[in-house]
Design a protein around this motif. Structure first.
Motif, mmCIF file in Angstrom:
data_model
loop_
_atom_site.group_PDB
_atom_site.id
_atom_site.type_symbol
_atom_site.label_atom_id
_atom_site.label_comp_id
_atom_site.label_asym_id
_atom_site.label_seq_id
_atom_site.Cartn_x
_atom_site.Cartn_y
_atom_site.Cartn_z
ATOM 1 N N UNK A 145 0.828 -1.208 0.000
ATOM 2 C CA UNK A 145 0.000 0.000 0.000
ATOM 3 C C UNK A 145 0.862 1.257 0.000
ATOM 4 N N UNK A 146 1.798 1.328 0.949
ATOM 5 C CA UNK A 146 2.650 2.515 1.054
ATOM 6 C C UNK A 146 3.478 2.716 -0.207
ATOM 7 N N UNK A 147 3.961 1.611 -0.792
ATOM 8 C CA UNK A 147 4.749 1.717 -2.020
ATOM 9 C C UNK A 147 3.922 2.268 -3.163
ATOM 10 N N UNK A 148 2.656 1.862 -3.240
ATOM 11 C CA UNK A 148 1.795 2.361 -4.315
ATOM 12 C C UNK A 148 1.501 3.843 -4.143
ATOM 13 N N UNK A 149 1.306 4.286 -2.906
ATOM 14 C CA UNK A 149 1.063 5.714 -2.668
ATOM 15 C C UNK A 149 2.320 6.531 -2.920
ATOM 16 N N UNK A 150 3.479 5.982 -2.565
ATOM 17 C CA UNK A 150 4.739 6.682 -2.817
ATOM 18 C C UNK A 150 4.958 6.857 -4.316
ATOM 19 N N UNK A 151 4.686 5.808 -5.071
ATOM 20 C CA UNK A 151 4.842 5.893 -6.518
ATOM 21 C C UNK A 151 3.919 6.948 -7.114
ATOM 22 N N UNK A 152 2.680 6.976 -6.634
ATOM 23 C CA UNK A 152 1.740 7.992 -7.120
ATOM 24 C C UNK A 152 2.250 9.398 -6.816
ATOM 25 N N UNK A 153 2.784 9.589 -5.612
ATOM 26 C CA UNK A 153 3.346 10.898 -5.244
ATOM 27 C C UNK A 153 4.441 11.316 -6.213
ATOM 28 N N UNK A 154 5.310 10.371 -6.564
ATOM 29 C CA UNK A 154 6.423 10.692 -7.468
ATOM 30 C C UNK A 154 5.910 11.104 -8.843
ATOM 31 N N UNK A 155 4.856 10.450 -9.311
ATOM 32 C CA UNK A 155 4.273 10.855 -10.599
ATOM 33 C C UNK A 155 3.696 12.268 -10.503
ATOM 34 N N UNK A 156 3.025 12.569 -9.401
ATOM 35 C CA UNK A 156 2.437 13.906 -9.239
ATOM 36 C C UNK A 156 3.546 14.959 -9.240
ATOM 37 N N UNK A 157 4.608 14.705 -8.495
ATOM 38 C CA UNK A 157 5.726 15.653 -8.453
ATOM 39 C C UNK A 157 6.356 15.804 -9.847
ATOM 40 N N UNK A 158 6.523 14.689 -10.551
ATOM 41 C CA UNK A 158 7.130 14.734 -11.883
ATOM 42 C C UNK A 158 6.280 15.538 -12.861
ATOM 43 N N UNK A 159 4.958 15.435 -12.753
ATOM 44 C CA UNK A 159 4.087 16.190 -13.659
ATOM 45 C C UNK A 159 4.168 17.689 -13.366
ATOM 46 N N UNK A 160 4.474 18.046 -12.122
ATOM 47 C CA UNK A 160 4.696 19.458 -11.823
ATOM 48 C C UNK A 160 6.027 19.926 -12.392
#
Length: 364
Positions: free
Chosen positions: A159-174
């Motif tokens: 679970x935590x790994x999936x949320x961390x990955x999502x965070x990284x995508x959000x940061x990358x899109x910024x």
């Protein structure tokens, strides 16, 4: 009037946010939800006749459906609550978490990027995408210290790994595309409309029914707890005052061991539904709710302690939690006592209170 798309708005935190936003703002809210086991329109029955509320049944990973929704509603803000969230379920079935939390977020980001790029300059500048994340992305703490926005990511559960990955995508899109994103990391939420597989609502439901109150391991794992209404106020504050590209940690400054939490549930129930008046307890010859506490084998990879430093959001945005843990727990227990039919209806066909998260565990 701003238009806000709330993905995962039929879930626990999402539905509470919808209630809060409709009360505190003049926004138009478009809820998009896949309606999995933990997301239900029962959580939104109080707002279904509000003309500012609309519902779309869709999966955020469906880029075509997301693009259609964005073009139809022309949002000024997107708040992404949509996620699989139960750690135990992520142990039994990691793929669902990869699909919903990572690929789902990616699909939503792609649709949002294309929509945002076509907006006129002023609307592009004021647009916001807020990703609702968790303190679990930071891993586990020892007896001292706190997570803050600069803590390194070290997720330990699927679970935590999936949320961390999502965070990284959000940061990358910024960083790559300039999409004006925000990320919030909340500590453990509790309150109304939480699906009864999580610690507090499960303890309440089991205690009312005179069933065992399972606590993992030695019961001394520590979490910071924030009342869901306080968290929703923090989200509104971030949307109003947060700076694009920033991250904010949200917590209640209320560290408790799991054993303390369950004992707190028992104490609140004793005030509201005394044990000697609970026929379910009497039928099983229990004299108090605490008699139901049962230590069970620990969860695989169970993080020992989470604690968060909320200084940035308190200092920069002026938000602070208002509801103490004891007050919020009493309010929560009272709500579940008054809404037993909701508990029965939302669990029907989905969950019977069974233990999850052990089937795939391999002894070390």
């Amino acid at each position: 009037m701003r238009t806000v798309i709330v993905t995962g708005g039929a879930g626990f935190i999402g539905s509470n946010f919808v209630h809060s936003a409709l009360k505190q703002t003049n926004w138009r809210l478009i809820v998009i939800d896949k309606l999995t086991y933990a997301g239900s329109l029962l959580n939104l029955h109080d707002v279904e006749h509000d003309p500012r509320y609309s519902f779309v049944h869709a999966d955020i990973g469906d880029q075509a459906a997301m693009a259609e929704a964005l073009e139809r509603w022309h949002p000024d803000i997107i708040v992404n609550f949509a996620a699989e969230t139960h750690v135990d379920r992520s142990i039994d079935g990691p793929h669902n978490f990869l699909a919903a939390n990572v690929m789902g977020t990616f699909g939503l980001l792609e649709a949002t990027r294309h929509y945002w790029s076509k907006l006129e300059p002023m609307r592009r500048k004021s647009f916001r995408y807020l990703q609702i994340s968790t303190d679990e992305v930071y891993g586990s703490l020892g007896d001292a210290g706190f997570f803050n926005e600069d803590s390194r990511y070290a997720p330990n559960s699927p679970y935590a790994a999936s949320k961390a990955s999502a965070d990284h995508f959000v940061r990358a899109y910024h960083e790559t595309f300039g999409l004006p994103t925000l990320i919030s990391h909340c500590s453990n939420n509790y309150g109304f409309y939480q699906f009864p597989e999580k610690l507090i609502p499960l303890a309440i439901s089991n205690a009312i029914a005179g069933k065992p109150l399972p606590i993992y391991g030695d019961g001394l794992n520590v979490r910071d707890w924030v009342f869901v209404g306080d968290h929703c106020d923090a989200i509104l504050t971030i949307l109003e005052r947060g700076r694009a590209g920033d991250q904010y940690i949200v917590g209640g400054r209320s560290e408790r061991t799991n054993l303390e939490v369950v004992n707190g549930v028992c104490a609140a129930l004793e005030e509201l539904l005394p044990a000697d008046s609970n026929v379910a307890l009497a039928a099983n010859r229990y004299e108090s709710y605490r008699d139901l506490i049962k230590m069970v084998p620990d969860r695989p990879g169970h993080d020992r302690r989470y604690a968060v430093d909320c200084s940035r959001i308190e200092r920069d945005l002026g938000w602070t939690s208002r509801i103490s843990f004891e007050m919020g727990l009493g309010m929560t227990v009272s709500w579940y006592l008054l809404n037993r039919r909701w508990c029965q209806a939302i669990q029907q066909g989905h969950y019977n209170g069974e233990r999850l998260g052990l089937q795939s565990a391999v002894p070390r």
